[in-house]
Design a protein around this motif. Structure first.
Motif, PDB file in Angstrom:
ATOM      1  N   ARG A   1       0.960  -0.936   0.008  1.00  0.00           N
ATOM      2  CA  ARG A   1       0.021  -0.143   0.023  1.00  0.00           C
ATOM      3  C   ARG A   1       0.932   1.229  -0.022  1.00  0.00           C
ATOM      4  O   ARG A   1       0.356   2.086  -0.663  1.00  0.00           O
ATOM      5  CB  ARG A   1      -0.834  -0.026   1.060  1.00  0.00           C
ATOM      6  CG  ARG A   1      -2.099   0.855   1.106  1.00  0.00           C
ATOM      7  CD  ARG A   1      -3.081   0.697   2.392  1.00  0.00           C
ATOM      8  NE  ARG A   1      -3.447  -0.567   2.244  1.00  0.00           N
ATOM      9  CZ  ARG A   1      -3.435  -1.513   3.361  1.00  0.00           C
ATOM     10  NH1 ARG A   1      -2.664  -1.241   4.189  1.00  0.00           N
ATOM     11  NH2 ARG A   1      -3.809  -2.659   3.223  1.00  0.00           N
TER      12      ARG A   1
ATOM     13  N   ASN B   1      -5.001  -5.451 -11.821  1.00  0.00           N
ATOM     14  CA  ASN B   1      -4.183  -4.392 -10.893  1.00  0.00           C
ATOM     15  C   ASN B   1      -5.034  -4.267  -9.536  1.00  0.00           C
ATOM     16  O   ASN B   1      -6.203  -4.124  -9.577  1.00  0.00           O
ATOM     17  CB  ASN B   1      -3.591  -3.562 -11.469  1.00  0.00           C
ATOM     18  CG  ASN B   1      -2.639  -3.792 -12.474  1.00  0.00           C
ATOM     19  OD1 ASN B   1      -2.254  -4.934 -12.556  1.00  0.00           O
ATOM     20  ND2 ASN B   1      -2.385  -2.976 -13.406  1.00  0.00           N
ATOM     21  N   VAL B   2      -4.451  -4.315  -8.350  1.00  0.00           N
ATOM     22  CA  VAL B   2      -5.104  -3.773  -7.253  1.00  0.00           C
ATOM     23  C   VAL B   2      -4.494  -2.423  -6.831  1.00  0.00           C
ATOM     24  O   VAL B   2      -5.123  -1.837  -5.659  1.00  0.00           O
ATOM     25  CB  VAL B   2      -4.812  -4.840  -6.098  1.00  0.00           C
ATOM     26  CG1 VAL B   2      -5.447  -6.154  -6.347  1.00  0.00           C
ATOM     27  CG2 VAL B   2      -3.309  -4.947  -5.734  1.00  0.00           C
ATOM     28  N   ASP B   3      -3.782  -1.584  -7.667  1.00  0.00           N
ATOM     29  CA  ASP B   3      -3.419  -0.400  -7.400  1.00  0.00           C
ATOM     30  C   ASP B   3      -4.410   0.345  -7.782  1.00  0.00           C
ATOM     31  O   ASP B   3      -5.547   0.394  -8.471  1.00  0.00           O
ATOM     32  CB  ASP B   3      -2.064   0.058  -8.018  1.00  0.00           C
ATOM     33  CG  ASP B   3      -2.328  -0.136  -9.528  1.00  0.00           C
ATOM     34  OD1 ASP B   3      -2.976   0.637 -10.189  1.00  0.00           O
ATOM     35  OD2 ASP B   3      -1.623  -0.896 -10.133  1.00  0.00           O
ATOM     36  N   ASP B   4      -4.670   1.912  -7.434  1.00  0.00           N
ATOM     37  CA  ASP B   4      -5.625   2.733  -7.588  1.00  0.00           C
ATOM     38  C   ASP B   4      -5.183   3.904  -8.839  1.00  0.00           C
ATOM     39  O   ASP B   4      -5.490   5.023  -8.801  1.00  0.00           O
ATOM     40  CB  ASP B   4      -6.060   3.348  -6.402  1.00  0.00           C
ATOM     41  CG  ASP B   4      -4.862   4.244  -5.641  1.00  0.00           C
ATOM     42  OD1 ASP B   4      -3.509   4.319  -6.310  1.00  0.00           O
ATOM     43  OD2 ASP B   4      -5.106   5.046  -4.783  1.00  0.00           O
TER      44      ASP B   4
ATOM     45  N   GLU C   1      -7.696   5.247 -11.407  1.00  0.00           N
ATOM     46  CA  GLU C   1      -8.462   6.397 -10.759  1.00  0.00           C
ATOM     47  C   GLU C   1      -7.781   7.463 -10.389  1.00  0.00           C
ATOM     48  O   GLU C   1      -8.530   8.521 -10.576  1.00  0.00           O
ATOM     49  CB  GLU C   1      -9.062   5.527  -9.376  1.00  0.00           C
ATOM     50  CG  GLU C   1     -10.146   4.608  -9.419  1.00  0.00           C
ATOM     51  CD  GLU C   1      -9.477   3.270  -9.615  1.00  0.00           C
ATOM     52  OE1 GLU C   1     -10.374   2.138  -9.568  1.00  0.00           O
ATOM     53  OE2 GLU C   1      -8.436   2.957  -9.710  1.00  0.00           O
TER      54      GLU C   1
ATOM     55  N   HIS D   1     -12.347  -3.643 -10.771  1.00  0.00           N
ATOM     56  CA  HIS D   1     -11.250  -4.321 -10.163  1.00  0.00           C
ATOM     57  C   HIS D   1     -11.509  -5.719  -9.649  1.00  0.00           C
ATOM     58  O   HIS D   1     -12.041  -5.989  -8.791  1.00  0.00           O
ATOM     59  CB  HIS D   1     -10.863  -3.701  -8.765  1.00  0.00           C
ATOM     60  CG  HIS D   1     -10.187  -2.533  -8.931  1.00  0.00           C
ATOM     61  ND1 HIS D   1      -8.678  -2.294  -9.092  1.00  0.00           N
ATOM     62  CD2 HIS D   1     -10.543  -1.044  -9.147  1.00  0.00           C
ATOM     63  CE1 HIS D   1      -8.227  -0.971  -9.341  1.00  0.00           C
ATOM     64  NE2 HIS D   1      -9.365  -0.277  -9.315  1.00  0.00           N
TER      65      HIS D   1
ATOM     66  N   GLU E   1      -9.032  -4.173  -4.385  1.00  0.00           N
ATOM     67  CA  GLU E   1      -8.263  -3.014  -4.291  1.00  0.00           C
ATOM     68  C   GLU E   1      -7.433  -2.774  -3.191  1.00  0.00           C
ATOM     69  O   GLU E   1      -7.877  -2.999  -1.814  1.00  0.00           O
ATOM     70  CB  GLU E   1      -9.022  -1.955  -4.254  1.00  0.00           C
ATOM     71  CG  GLU E   1     -10.030  -1.778  -5.572  1.00  0.00           C
ATOM     72  CD  GLU E   1     -11.007  -0.715  -5.413  1.00  0.00           C
ATOM     73  OE1 GLU E   1     -10.718   0.478  -5.641  1.00  0.00           O
ATOM     74  OE2 GLU E   1     -12.260  -0.787  -5.350  1.00  0.00           O
TER      75      GLU E   1
ATOM     76  N   ARG F   1      -8.747  -0.612  -0.369  1.00  0.00           N
ATOM     77  CA  ARG F   1      -9.961  -1.027   0.475  1.00  0.00           C
ATOM     78  C   ARG F   1      -9.851  -2.149   1.635  1.00  0.00           C
ATOM     79  O   ARG F   1      -8.777  -2.915   1.439  1.00  0.00           O
ATOM     80  CB  ARG F   1     -11.059  -1.234  -0.259  1.00  0.00           C
ATOM     81  CG  ARG F   1     -11.387  -0.550  -1.644  1.00  0.00           C
ATOM     82  CD  ARG F   1     -12.373   0.834  -0.830  1.00  0.00           C
ATOM     83  NE  ARG F   1     -13.533   0.148  -0.586  1.00  0.00           N
ATOM     84  CZ  ARG F   1     -14.713   0.803   0.049  1.00  0.00           C
ATOM     85  NH1 ARG F   1     -14.452   1.866   0.514  1.00  0.00           N
ATOM     86  NH2 ARG F   1     -15.968   0.012   0.043  1.00  0.00           N
TER      87      ARG F   1
ATOM     88  N   ASP G   1     -12.549   2.274   3.130  1.00  0.00           N
ATOM     89  CA  ASP G   1     -11.357   2.699   2.950  1.00  0.00           C
ATOM     90  C   ASP G   1     -10.325   2.337   3.876  1.00  0.00           C
ATOM     91  O   ASP G   1     -10.448   2.429   5.182  1.00  0.00           O
ATOM     92  CB  ASP G   1     -11.272   4.202   2.789  1.00  0.00           C
ATOM     93  CG  ASP G   1     -12.248   4.737   1.508  1.00  0.00           C
ATOM     94  OD1 ASP G   1     -12.310   3.809   0.433  1.00  0.00           O
ATOM     95  OD2 ASP G   1     -12.603   5.903   1.349  1.00  0.00           O
TER      96      ASP G   1
ATOM     97  N   VAL H   1      -8.266  -7.675  -1.167  1.00  0.00           N
ATOM     98  CA  VAL H   1      -7.997  -8.094  -2.461  1.00  0.00           C
ATOM     99  C   VAL H   1      -8.144  -9.751  -2.901  1.00  0.00           C
ATOM    100  O   VAL H   1      -8.478 -10.466  -1.775  1.00  0.00           O
ATOM    101  CB  VAL H   1      -6.142  -8.150  -2.374  1.00  0.00           C
ATOM    102  CG1 VAL H   1      -5.908  -6.665  -2.453  1.00  0.00           C
ATOM    103  CG2 VAL H   1      -5.649  -8.766  -1.325  1.00  0.00           C
TER     104      VAL H   1
END
Length: 226
Positions: A57, A87-90, A93, A102, A106, A109, A120, A143
């Motif tokens: 993160r 992908n689990v990145d943001d 966005e 996703h 994420e 989250r 969040d 995830v």
């Protein structure tokens, strides 16, 4: 091409410093996948899993969207575009992309394993964190781990069934169900295109090889000119 489904994988964010477990260098090489990316690993040592995802993160939040993310964000403003990412990145966005699906969850989250609540995630999570809804101390990153079912599959499959074009960006084509999307799209009559450093081996109508930061903006510019 009115309806386009775009699937992005690790190659979209690799140039921004966000790698995957296949990288020889980087965060994943210090850990066994069975320890940090499975429900069983979380049950054995939740503290280890949280330390690992806290580091991921932090890595994500230190990164910035690149040219490929910016291009897809522009594309997403057009009607008929479905953006799906492994992908689990943001970064999509943060680039301004609309309605990103996703399928693997994420990093930003959190999820309660007891009641299913989502919220969040803070910068750092720990096994003692209570769920804000049920107060259970069984919270985890939101995830999808190995052995779990990806999110939003009904929505993704519906988009593939009506797509005119399916585009795969920066994905190895080895992890199912995403590896089967090209065949789903072909069966539905869509044209298929792969943008990747190297060909994945999937049955694409066309393949363009190179870094995402070059291929994706060029391809998006072509689409937006049509």
């Amino acid at each position: 091409m009115d309806r386009i489904v775009v699937l992005s994988g690790a190659g979209l964010s690799a140039e921004q410093g966000l790698g995957t477990f296949r990288d020889k260098g980087g965060l994943w090489r210090h850990y066994d996948l069975g320890d940090v990316a499975t429900p069983q690993g979380f049950a054995r040592d939740p503290d280890l899993v949280h330390r690992f995802y806290n580091a991921r993160r932090a890595n994500m939040r230190a990164a910035a969207p690149g040219a490929a993310h910016d291009a897809l964000a522009r594309l997403s403003q057009r009607p008929g575009i479905t953006l799906v990412t492994q992908n689990v990145d943001d970064l999509l966005e943060r680039a301004g992309a609309r309605d990103v699906i996703h399928m693997h969850g994420e990093l930003a989250r959190a999820l309660c394993h007891a009641c299913g609540a989502r919220w969040d995630a803070p910068a750092r999570m720990a096994p003692t964190d209570p769920c804000p809804r049920c107060t259970a101390r069984h919270t985890r990153p939101d995830v999808v781990w190995f052995g779990e079912i990806p999110h939003h599959m009904d929505r993704i499959e519906a988009a593939l069934a009506r797509a005119d074009l399916f585009v795969s960006i920066g994905t190895s084509g080895t992890v199912y169900p995403a590896a089967g999307f090209v065949e789903m799209a072909r069966t539905a009559g869509a044209q298929t295109l792969e943008l990747n450093l190297e060909a994945s081996g999937g049955r694409f109508d066309a393949i363009r090889k190179g870094p995402a930061s070059q291929l994706v903006p060029n391809w998006v510019a072509e689409v937006l000119r049509q």
